[in-house]
Design a protein around this motif. Sequence first.
Motif, mmCIF file in Angstrom:
data_model
loop_
_atom_site.group_PDB
_atom_site.id
_atom_site.type_symbol
_atom_site.label_atom_id
_atom_site.label_comp_id
_atom_site.label_asym_id
_atom_site.label_seq_id
_atom_site.Cartn_x
_atom_site.Cartn_y
_atom_site.Cartn_z
ATOM 1 N N ALA A 84 2.700 -39.202 13.011
ATOM 2 C CA ALA A 84 3.079 -38.893 11.629
ATOM 3 C C ALA A 84 1.843 -38.861 10.736
ATOM 4 O O ALA A 84 1.685 -37.964 9.894
ATOM 5 C CB ALA A 84 4.086 -39.923 11.115
ATOM 6 N N VAL A 133 5.169 -42.579 7.885
ATOM 7 C CA VAL A 133 6.507 -43.155 7.986
ATOM 8 C C VAL A 133 6.752 -43.943 6.702
ATOM 9 O O VAL A 133 5.892 -44.709 6.262
ATOM 10 C CB VAL A 133 6.615 -44.088 9.206
ATOM 11 C CG1 VAL A 133 7.976 -44.757 9.257
ATOM 12 C CG2 VAL A 133 6.347 -43.316 10.495
ATOM 13 N N LEU A 186 12.237 -37.758 12.245
ATOM 14 C CA LEU A 186 11.623 -36.987 11.160
ATOM 15 C C LEU A 186 12.203 -37.371 9.799
ATOM 16 O O LEU A 186 11.499 -37.324 8.786
ATOM 17 C CB LEU A 186 11.827 -35.488 11.397
ATOM 18 C CG LEU A 186 10.983 -34.841 12.503
ATOM 19 C CD1 LEU A 186 11.341 -33.368 12.640
ATOM 20 C CD2 LEU A 186 9.499 -34.997 12.217
ATOM 21 N N CYS A 207 10.301 -39.945 7.788
ATOM 22 C CA CYS A 207 8.921 -39.640 7.418
ATOM 23 C C CYS A 207 8.874 -38.799 6.152
ATOM 24 O O CYS A 207 9.864 -38.194 5.744
ATOM 25 C CB CYS A 207 8.225 -38.886 8.562
ATOM 26 S SG CYS A 207 8.253 -39.763 10.142
ATOM 27 N N LEU A 224 4.932 -34.702 5.852
ATOM 28 C CA LEU A 224 4.479 -34.067 7.087
ATOM 29 C C LEU A 224 4.165 -32.604 6.848
ATOM 30 O O LEU A 224 4.815 -31.926 6.047
ATOM 31 C CB LEU A 224 5.561 -34.187 8.175
ATOM 32 C CG LEU A 224 5.967 -35.608 8.575
ATOM 33 C CD1 LEU A 224 7.152 -35.556 9.535
ATOM 34 C CD2 LEU A 224 4.798 -36.345 9.218
#
Length: 323
Positions: free
Chosen positions: A99, A106, A151, A154, A157
Amino acid sequence: MRQNNQRRAAGKGGEQSTPPRANLYDAVTDRILSELEGGRIPWVQPWGTPDGKGTGATPGLPRNAVTGRTYSGVNVLILWGALFEHGYPSQGWLTFRQARDAGGCVRKGEHGVTVVYADRFTPEAEKQRAQQEGGEARSVSFLKRFTVFNLAQCEGLRPGLAPDPEPLPERQIVPVAEALIAASGVDFRIGGDRAFYAPAHDFVQVPPQPAFYEQINFYRTALHELTHATGHASRLARNIVNAFGSKDYAREELVAEMGSAFLCAALGIVPTVRHADYIASWLEVLREDNRAIFRAASAATKAAEWLLARRDEARDEMERAAA
């Protein structure tokens, strides 16, 4: 049928040191047992939950969002379980470090999911013994564990990480499944009122699709029986000729159930049928052997990969012929 663990996001790394080997086997087995005892079958895809609510996730196998590689074996069950528990909308997972390398992070306070990686090593004493006495040095299997995050846990990204596959449209005839059945090379027969694999004569038989209350379940059943067929001596050579009701029979049913679930996920098929007939025998097998679920999930992955590889080979051959 055949005929007669979590970790909170912190400031450093996702990878974790290996605990005592038996503890890790026990932890995973205990989780699967808990779900079965609660009436939930962990390999029934979480986007088709019994209450009909689902998670919103696209059907598919869990995958690493950076590399695109799908997880296999018992990790599929672990990550599907987390998807079900938390309602995450994505099948994509990554480590804390991935990540960060992807330009994001995260979110603080998020809990990761522990997945496992099987490996082998050769002790120095065994290497020395082999040198002195001759022969092969025997390696020892062990498990590593590391933590991944969905995902949805997070932020920041970079765009372009491996996307979830597009869901299949609703339809009764599913060409991707038909192609896999045809490419398997297994003698596949349609007829009668029972679904089974006959090891002695090496053929699968499934009732006609209109015989199913919901026709999409024809494919789940067909893939279950085809998973049994991969165990034939000419294919993956599993122990598939077992007395009905025996523990070996229950072990093979575990493989076929998970193999069908993995294949349905890989093909984007969402069945509704729930094969819960063998829960009591599965519980008995898992309670007495903390590695049984690992072996069954590994065998199911190998069976699914065997069938998918033949589908891909047939498709490639058709494309070459067309070119």
